[in-house]
Design a protein around this motif. Structure first.
Motif, PDB file in Angstrom:
ATOM      1  N   GLU A 152       0.835  -1.193   0.000  1.00 55.18           N
ATOM      2  CA  GLU A 152       0.000   0.000   0.000  1.00 55.18           C
ATOM      3  C   GLU A 152       0.873   1.247   0.000  1.00 55.18           C
ATOM      4  O   GLU A 152       1.876   1.320   0.727  1.00 55.18           O
ATOM      5  CB  GLU A 152      -0.901   0.010   1.236  1.00 55.18           C
ATOM      6  CG  GLU A 152      -1.797   1.240   1.341  1.00 55.18           C
ATOM      7  CD  GLU A 152      -2.646   1.248   2.600  1.00 55.18           C
ATOM      8  OE1 GLU A 152      -3.314   2.267   2.877  1.00 55.18           O
ATOM      9  OE2 GLU A 152      -2.632   0.217   3.320  1.00 55.18           O
ATOM     10  N   VAL A 154       1.777   4.549   1.352  1.00 58.74           N
ATOM     11  CA  VAL A 154       1.486   5.182   2.638  1.00 58.74           C
ATOM     12  C   VAL A 154       2.005   6.616   2.707  1.00 58.74           C
ATOM     13  O   VAL A 154       1.646   7.357   3.630  1.00 58.74           O
ATOM     14  CB  VAL A 154       2.074   4.363   3.806  1.00 58.74           C
ATOM     15  CG1 VAL A 154       1.393   3.004   3.902  1.00 58.74           C
ATOM     16  CG2 VAL A 154       3.587   4.194   3.660  1.00 58.74           C
ATOM     17  N   HIS A 155       2.831   7.012   1.746  1.00 59.89           N
ATOM     18  CA  HIS A 155       3.376   8.373   1.770  1.00 59.89           C
ATOM     19  C   HIS A 155       3.750   8.756   0.347  1.00 59.89           C
ATOM     20  O   HIS A 155       4.307   7.942  -0.409  1.00 59.89           O
ATOM     21  CB  HIS A 155       4.600   8.432   2.678  1.00 59.89           C
ATOM     22  CG  HIS A 155       4.952   9.808   3.141  1.00 59.89           C
ATOM     23  ND1 HIS A 155       4.056  10.660   3.756  1.00 59.89           N
ATOM     24  CD2 HIS A 155       6.128  10.507   3.067  1.00 59.89           C
ATOM     25  CE1 HIS A 155       4.652  11.793   4.053  1.00 59.89           C
ATOM     26  NE2 HIS A 155       5.915  11.727   3.649  1.00 59.89           N
ATOM     27  N   HIS A 156       3.454  10.003  -0.032  1.00 60.64           N
ATOM     28  CA  HIS A 156       3.744  10.478  -1.383  1.00 60.64           C
ATOM     29  C   HIS A 156       4.090  11.955  -1.299  1.00 60.64           C
ATOM     30  O   HIS A 156       3.274  12.770  -0.878  1.00 60.64           O
ATOM     31  CB  HIS A 156       2.529  10.263  -2.283  1.00 60.64           C
ATOM     32  CG  HIS A 156       2.784  10.541  -3.743  1.00 60.64           C
ATOM     33  ND1 HIS A 156       2.992  11.801  -4.241  1.00 60.64           N
ATOM     34  CD2 HIS A 156       2.871   9.695  -4.804  1.00 60.64           C
ATOM     35  CE1 HIS A 156       3.184  11.733  -5.554  1.00 60.64           C
ATOM     36  NE2 HIS A 156       3.114  10.460  -5.923  1.00 60.64           N
ATOM     37  N   THR A 207       8.823  -0.755   5.427  1.00 63.00           N
ATOM     38  CA  THR A 207       8.425   0.136   4.347  1.00 63.00           C
ATOM     39  C   THR A 207       9.583   0.331   3.374  1.00 63.00           C
ATOM     40  O   THR A 207      10.746   0.148   3.726  1.00 63.00           O
ATOM     41  CB  THR A 207       7.978   1.502   4.894  1.00 63.00           C
ATOM     42  OG1 THR A 207       9.069   2.103   5.608  1.00 63.00           O
ATOM     43  CG2 THR A 207       6.757   1.372   5.795  1.00 63.00           C
ATOM     44  N   THR A 229      -1.629   8.167  -4.667  1.00 63.27           N
ATOM     45  CA  THR A 229      -1.847   8.820  -3.380  1.00 63.27           C
ATOM     46  C   THR A 229      -1.876   7.742  -2.309  1.00 63.27           C
ATOM     47  O   THR A 229      -2.066   6.553  -2.616  1.00 63.27           O
ATOM     48  CB  THR A 229      -3.181   9.603  -3.353  1.00 63.27           C
ATOM     49  OG1 THR A 229      -4.254   8.685  -3.630  1.00 63.27           O
ATOM     50  CG2 THR A 229      -3.185  10.723  -4.375  1.00 63.27           C
ATOM     51  N   PRO A 230      -1.679   8.117  -1.047  1.00 61.78           N
ATOM     52  CA  PRO A 230      -1.784   7.118   0.019  1.00 61.78           C
ATOM     53  C   PRO A 230      -3.101   6.359  -0.059  1.00 61.78           C
ATOM     54  O   PRO A 230      -4.169   6.935  -0.271  1.00 61.78           O
ATOM     55  CB  PRO A 230      -1.694   7.961   1.293  1.00 61.78           C
ATOM     56  CG  PRO A 230      -0.829   9.127   0.887  1.00 61.78           C
ATOM     57  CD  PRO A 230      -1.253   9.437  -0.525  1.00 61.78           C
TER      58      PRO A 230
END
Length: 394
Positions: A152, A154-156, A207, A229-230
């Motif tokens: 997934e 989780v940060h962008h 991660t 996006t997250p």
């Protein structure tokens, strides 16, 4: 291999017949997929909607197998790599006979009068050998790890100049080594895989952060930079690549990065810092303009904390204070580097020119490391890694 190696006669027949179809190879690959999908429509779901790249993959894979038919060890290595990599596409042992049948039908059609029963038997033998190695490698790999890892976003974070830092969290731990690269599939282009390098060593929370630049006509990279996006989900293939600190023995390090090629270099340096490395490292970061010197400030801060690290930036298309010139030119100025272990990552033209510069200055070819410049599956070296001298360093 279960089947006997090919005879010299079979190798000659295969290469002669391939030379006959070579002028129409692109046309033959289109015909092959048309026949394959018509006879076995269920197989179509394994392939991307846009088949342009896939047709090239088939042809290049076939050409490399033929190039290796008289080199049994490297033929086994290449076909084993193919078999392991094909797991992420959903390839099953039952698919191989279908592919072989349609490949032979295509060769028969385009070889014309150069095709006969003896040529057909030689091609059947060659395909059987390759398929057996691929299926055995896939079966062995199945016992060791998943075919893919669901993850997934989780940060962008946008970093300017069309670059984004994208962090994903795999559902299962993802084992890799700093400096390796990862194939990724996005929800926007199913069954289309692109390769990116984690910008750090393995983390406790599992991660992974990738530095992705949206390139011209790069559908996957553009989607990741501008649409991800997250919460979006991606798939990761197994880690690949041998550009790791384990290859460096006890030599000082030279690291050369262009653009987002800084990602694996950053991972290597962070691993070196965490291990208490006792060697010196010189990092060169290059770009066309100062604005494009992505990540240089982070590396300068790392150098302030570690006396063994020297960092230099260079630009080739802007007259500013500091180092002016392309990375190969700057390397030539600060060299020679014949006592160093060299790691390079960036645009293919830059890497190729930098390798040439290092070789000219006496750096042994075995001490120069870089990821394959095009399609890793087909371009990565096949020979086993050379032995590494014992050392206290990582």
């Amino acid at each position: 291999m279960t089947s006997a190696p090919l005879t010299d006669r079979e190798i000659s027949l295969i290469r002669t017949s391939l030379a006959v179809v070579a002028p129409r190879a692109a046309e033959m690959t289109v015909y092959f997929y048309t026949v394959l999908f018509a006879r076995y429509p269920a197989v179509r779901t394994l392939f991307p909607d846009n088949m342009d790249v896939q047709r090239d993959r088939l042809l290049r894979g076939l050409l490399r197998i033929i190039d290796l038919v008289d080199d049994v060890d490297n033929l086994v290595r290449f076909c084993s790599r193919l078999g392991r990599d094909h797991r992420k596409f959903g390839a099953l042992e039952a698919h191989y006979p279908a592919v072989g049948e349609c490949l032979l039908a295509s060769l028969t059609r385009y070889a014309g009068t150069a095709w006969n029963a003896e040529v057909g038997a030689a091609w059947t033998h060659a395909y059987t050998v390759a398929a057996q190695v691929m299926t055995a490698a896939a079966a062995d790999d199945t016992r060791l790890r998943p075919a893919t890892w669901e993850a997934e976003v989780v940060h962008h974070v946008h970093r300017g100049d069309g670059i984004a830092e994208i962090t994903v969290r795999p559902d299962l731990p993802y084992p890799y080594v700093a400096g390796q690269y990862v194939s990724m599939e996005t929800p926007w282009y199913p069954r289309t895989w692109r390769h990116y390098s984690p910008a750090h060593p393995p983390r406790a929370d599992h991660t992974l952060t990738f530095h992705v630049r949206a390139v011209h006509r790069g559908r996957v990279s553009t989607a990741l930079v501008h649409h991800a996006t997250p919460g979006h989900r991606v798939r990761l293939g197994p880690p690949q690549g041998d550009m790791t600190l384990a290859a460096a023995g006890d030599r000082d390090l030279l690291l050369v990065a262009g653009g987002t090629g800084l990602a694996p270099m950053r991972a290597l340096l962070e691993e070196a810092a965490a291990s208490g490395m006792r060697r010196y490292a010189d990092l060169f970061v290059g770009a066309r303009t100062a604005r494009e010197l992505y990540g240089l400030d982070d590396m300068l801060r790392l150098a302030q904390r570690h006396h063994w690290l020297s960092v230099r930036g260079a630009v080739s298309h802007e007259d500013i204070p500091g180092q002016m010139g392309t990375l190969p030119q700057v390397l030539r100025e600060f060299g020679p580097w014949n006592q160093h272990e060299a790691f390079l990552c960036g645009p293919p033209g830059m890497v190729t020119a930098a390798v040439h510069t290092l070789l000219q200055q006496g750096t042994p070819e075995a001490h120069i490391h870089y990821d394959p410049l095009d399609t890793p599956l087909f371009d990565a070296p096949l020979s086993p890694p050379r032995p590494v001298q014992e050392t206290d360093a990582p």
